[in-house]
Design an enzyme around this catalytic site. Structure first.
Site, PDB file in Angstrom:
ATOM      1  N   ARG A   1     -11.408   1.396   2.776  1.00 22.74           N
ATOM      2  CA  ARG A   1     -11.838   1.357   4.178  1.00 22.74           C
ATOM      3  C   ARG A   1     -12.450   2.713   4.521  1.00 22.74           C
ATOM      4  O   ARG A   1     -11.782   3.739   4.396  1.00 22.74           O
ATOM      5  CB  ARG A   1     -10.632   1.061   5.072  1.00 22.74           C
ATOM      6  CG  ARG A   1     -10.927   1.153   6.543  1.00 22.74           C
ATOM      7  CD  ARG A   1      -9.704   0.811   7.410  1.00 22.74           C
ATOM      8  NE  ARG A   1     -10.080   0.960   8.802  1.00 22.74           N
ATOM      9  CZ  ARG A   1      -9.538   1.844   9.646  1.00 22.74           C
ATOM     10  NH1 ARG A   1      -8.557   2.641   9.253  1.00 22.74           N
ATOM     11  NH2 ARG A   1      -9.970   1.931  10.885  1.00 22.74           N
TER      12      ARG A   1
ATOM     13  N   GLU B   1      -8.952   3.035  16.601  1.00 26.74           N
ATOM     14  CA  GLU B   1      -8.020   3.676  17.539  1.00 26.74           C
ATOM     15  C   GLU B   1      -8.696   4.072  18.849  1.00 26.74           C
ATOM     16  O   GLU B   1      -8.834   5.272  19.146  1.00 26.74           O
ATOM     17  CB  GLU B   1      -7.366   4.902  16.881  1.00 26.74           C
ATOM     18  CG  GLU B   1      -6.608   4.579  15.610  1.00 26.74           C
ATOM     19  CD  GLU B   1      -5.916   5.792  14.991  1.00 26.74           C
ATOM     20  OE1 GLU B   1      -6.166   6.925  15.432  1.00 26.74           O
ATOM     21  OE2 GLU B   1      -5.124   5.606  14.053  1.00 26.74           O
TER      22      GLU B   1
ATOM     23  N   ASN C   1      -2.907   0.424  12.894  1.00 21.69           N
ATOM     24  CA  ASN C   1      -2.585   1.739  12.349  1.00 21.69           C
ATOM     25  C   ASN C   1      -1.197   2.103  12.856  1.00 21.69           C
ATOM     26  O   ASN C   1      -0.948   2.068  14.062  1.00 21.69           O
ATOM     27  CB  ASN C   1      -3.594   2.790  12.835  1.00 21.69           C
ATOM     28  CG  ASN C   1      -4.998   2.543  12.289  1.00 21.69           C
ATOM     29  OD1 ASN C   1      -5.223   1.583  11.563  1.00 21.69           O
ATOM     30  ND2 ASN C   1      -5.931   3.406  12.643  1.00 21.69           N
TER      31      ASN C   1
ATOM     32  N   TYR D   1       2.161   4.863  12.437  1.00 15.79           N
ATOM     33  CA  TYR D   1       2.714   6.097  11.869  1.00 15.79           C
ATOM     34  C   TYR D   1       4.146   6.387  12.281  1.00 15.79           C
ATOM     35  O   TYR D   1       4.909   6.953  11.495  1.00 15.79           O
ATOM     36  CB  TYR D   1       1.847   7.304  12.271  1.00 15.79           C
ATOM     37  CG  TYR D   1       0.512   7.320  11.566  1.00 15.79           C
ATOM     38  CD1 TYR D   1       0.373   7.903  10.307  1.00 15.79           C
ATOM     39  CD2 TYR D   1      -0.608   6.724  12.138  1.00 15.79           C
ATOM     40  CE1 TYR D   1      -0.842   7.898   9.644  1.00 15.79           C
ATOM     41  CE2 TYR D   1      -1.832   6.716  11.481  1.00 15.79           C
ATOM     42  CZ  TYR D   1      -1.944   7.302  10.231  1.00 15.79           C
ATOM     43  OH  TYR D   1      -3.144   7.300   9.564  1.00 15.79           O
TER      44      TYR D   1
ATOM     45  N   GLU E   1      -4.026   1.709   8.552  1.00 17.75           N
ATOM     46  CA  GLU E   1      -3.660   3.103   8.267  1.00 17.75           C
ATOM     47  C   GLU E   1      -2.153   3.210   8.301  1.00 17.75           C
ATOM     48  O   GLU E   1      -1.505   2.692   9.213  1.00 17.75           O
ATOM     49  CB  GLU E   1      -4.207   4.085   9.320  1.00 17.75           C
ATOM     50  CG  GLU E   1      -5.665   4.382   9.230  1.00 17.75           C
ATOM     51  CD  GLU E   1      -6.092   5.454  10.248  1.00 17.75           C
ATOM     52  OE1 GLU E   1      -5.276   6.298  10.641  1.00 17.75           O
ATOM     53  OE2 GLU E   1      -7.271   5.409  10.638  1.00 17.75           O
TER      54      GLU E   1
HETATM   55  O1  IFM Z   1      -6.507  11.440  10.428  1.00 20.31           O
HETATM   56  C1  IFM Z   1      -6.191  10.514  11.405  1.00 20.31           C
HETATM   57  C2  IFM Z   1      -7.217   9.408  11.446  1.00 20.31           C
HETATM   58  O2  IFM Z   1      -8.486   9.904  11.651  1.00 20.31           O
HETATM   59  C3  IFM Z   1      -6.905   8.429  12.545  1.00 20.31           C
HETATM   60  N1  IFM Z   1      -5.537   7.981  12.472  1.00 20.31           N
HETATM   61  C4  IFM Z   1      -4.508   8.966  12.316  1.00 20.31           C
HETATM   62  C5  IFM Z   1      -4.838   9.890  11.155  1.00 20.31           C
HETATM   63  C6  IFM Z   1      -3.730  10.938  10.994  1.00 20.31           C
HETATM   64  O3  IFM Z   1      -3.646  11.717  12.143  1.00 20.31           O
END
Ligand code: IFM
Length: 479
Positions: free
Chosen positions: A89, A178, A306, A308, A381
């Site tokens: 991606r 995002e 995405n 985290y 992500e």
């Molecule tokens: O590096 C970033 C990415 O550009 C967008 N999502 C989060 C990642 C980590 O911060």
């Protein structure tokens, strides 16, 4: 137990297999890796100027060269093939393809993405194109940027132009990466380019990013009904610190701005009423015109998630302004909720200070599956920055990153087992790169990059990921 017995036991440990066709990928974005900012007629993006402003990026770093992927893409694709990735991606740089964001397409810029996709296909790696990962043409910002409605239309035209040229070789497209970050880090906190701190404008920006998504989906579908199109959101698991009314309300607010503002718009064609009420002191919503919400809620083939971390929040005043605080001086991205405190949830953290909570991923996948019309999902992500050490033997023993990815993949397996339509996983990131306001200090890559020499070195996590892909799944935890 002897080593031999241990190996035998390990080899016999049952495997948590993923369905055939599960996508095993890794992701990057244009500005973070390409460099070559002056090559082949690329125009200026908002990041080119932003990084030159004192105090915007840690240590004054920029991505003029980044990891020079523009000139090294063939070698990078080789690395992907060696890892056994089934998909990659990446994002297309709008100013590389359309230097001023309108009109003439820069054939030389577009050609780079044709060469890249051809190289990927020749190496058995499926290209997944993201049309926008934050590098707005400066000329479009000068005309008002995302707070201006016209930017949505400009984006749709650009998206249609890229799609027209690449859809003969690319099946999977996604629109805006995002939108929360573009809107609120770009126009509310000012942590990201263009660095504006205009709360009311940031809400307009968020709406126009959603509208840009919808218009571009319409434009691409009109050109080719077979294209697979996704919208990409960054979702967080969110917990109140306690069950107090104030903390529960804080969680509702942050969840509203972070998750529901985008999910409800894309998947239900509405903005959450409570969020609109929270925002009333900042702005009315007269910029939402008749028909916009239907345009935004175009039928999608997949939701790209995405993920985290988890936020734990409190309504009591005086806590940290934001768990995702910038390294540089910036305001709050939480428009209308500046009084909410982000508190320590007591979990281990990555080098970004982000709490590790793999269980939160299952929570959000289950929630999307439960609360929204059924839609296939992909983790577009997921990954972690840690302070990597290059050993004298040229190795990087990044056990923490490997454990992070493994834990989240276990959750993906669990989600699939529960019948959640999860179709794939992209690690962030394929290679170390420019981490926005943090510059090069935070390494997210599976592949280590020596920024002096541009040498690429697979970390242990990359080798482990490659084995996992070959195996088609994870080892079950030892009894
Ligand atoms: O590096 C970033 C990415 O550009 C967008 N999502 C989060 C990642 C980590 O911060």
């Amino acid at each position: 137990m002897t080593t031999q017995q241990a190996h035998t036991q390990q080899a016999q440990t049952p495997v948590l297999t993923f369905p055939t066709g599960f996508v095993w990928g890794a992701a990057t974005s244009a500005y973070q890796i390409e460099g070559a900012v002056d090559q082949d007629g690329r125009g200026r993006s908002i990041w080119d100027g932003f990084v030159r402003q004192p105090g915007r990026v840690l240590n004054g770093e920029h991505a003029d060269v980044a990891i020079d992927h523009y000139n090294r893409y063939r070698d990078d694709v080789k690395v992907m093939a060696e890892l056994g990735l089934t998909a990659y991606r990446f994002s297309v740089s709008w100013p590389r393809v359309q230097p001023d964001g309108v009109g003439e397409i820069n054939a030389a810029g577009l050609d780079f993405y044709k060469r890249l996709t051809d190289e990927l296909l020749a190496n058995g790696v499926d290209p997944w194109v993201t049309l926008y990962h934050w590098d707005l043409p400066q000329a479009i910002e000068d005309a008002g940027g995302w707070p201006a409605r016209d930017t949505s239309k400009r984006f749709a035209d650009y998206a249609a132009a890229v799609h027209a040229e690449l859809s003969d070789r690319v099946t999977n497209f996604s629109t805006v990466n995002e939108p929360w970050c573009s809107a609120f880090l770009g126009y509310a906190s000012g942590e990201h380019a263009p660095g504006r701190r205009e709360p009311a404008a940031s809400i307009r920006a968020a709406h126009h990013l959603n509208l840009a998504h919808g218009l571009s989906v319409q434009a691409m579908r009109a050109q080719s009904p077979d294209t697979v199109i996704g919208g990409c959101v960054n979702l967080y698991a969110i917990s109140p610190e306690t069950d107090s009314e104030a903390d529960l309300d804080a969680a509702r607010r942050i969840d509203g701005m972070q998750n529901r503002f985008f999910l409800d718009a894309l998947l239900k064609g509405e903005y959450p009423a409570d969020v609109i009420e929270d925002l009333a002191p900042v702005t009315d919503t007269s910029f939402v015109q008749d028909g916009d919400m239907a345009t935004i809620a175009q039928p999608l083939d997949m939701l790209m998630v995405n993920y985290y971390s988890r936020f734990t929040v409190s309504g009591r005043p005086g806590g940290a302004a934001s768990a995702a605080a910038a390294p540089t001086d910036s305001g709050s991205p939480w428009v209308g909720s500046e009084h909410v405190s982000f508190v320590n949830g007591g979990r281990p953290v990555t080098a970004m200070g982000w709490e590790i909570d793999d269980a939160g991923l299952l929570e959000i996948l289950s929630r999307v599956a439960r609360d929204y019309p059924s839609i296939p999902m992909v983790i577009s992500e997921n990954g972690a920055a840690f302070d990597d050490v290059l050993t004298v033997e040229d190795s990087i023993h990044d056990q923490e990153r490997q454990a992070y990815i493994e834990a989240h993949l276990r959750i993906c397996h669990e989600a699939v087992a529960q019948g959640i339509p999860l179709r794939g996983y992209f690690a962030w990131s394929l290679m170390d790169n420019f981490e926005w306001a943090w510059g090069y200090g935070k390494r997210f890559g599976l592949i280590y990059v020596d920024y002096e020499t541009q040498r690429r070195i697979p970390k242990d996590s990359a080798l482990w990921y490659a084995e996992t892909i070959t195996r088609g799944g994870l080892r079950a935890p030892a009894e």
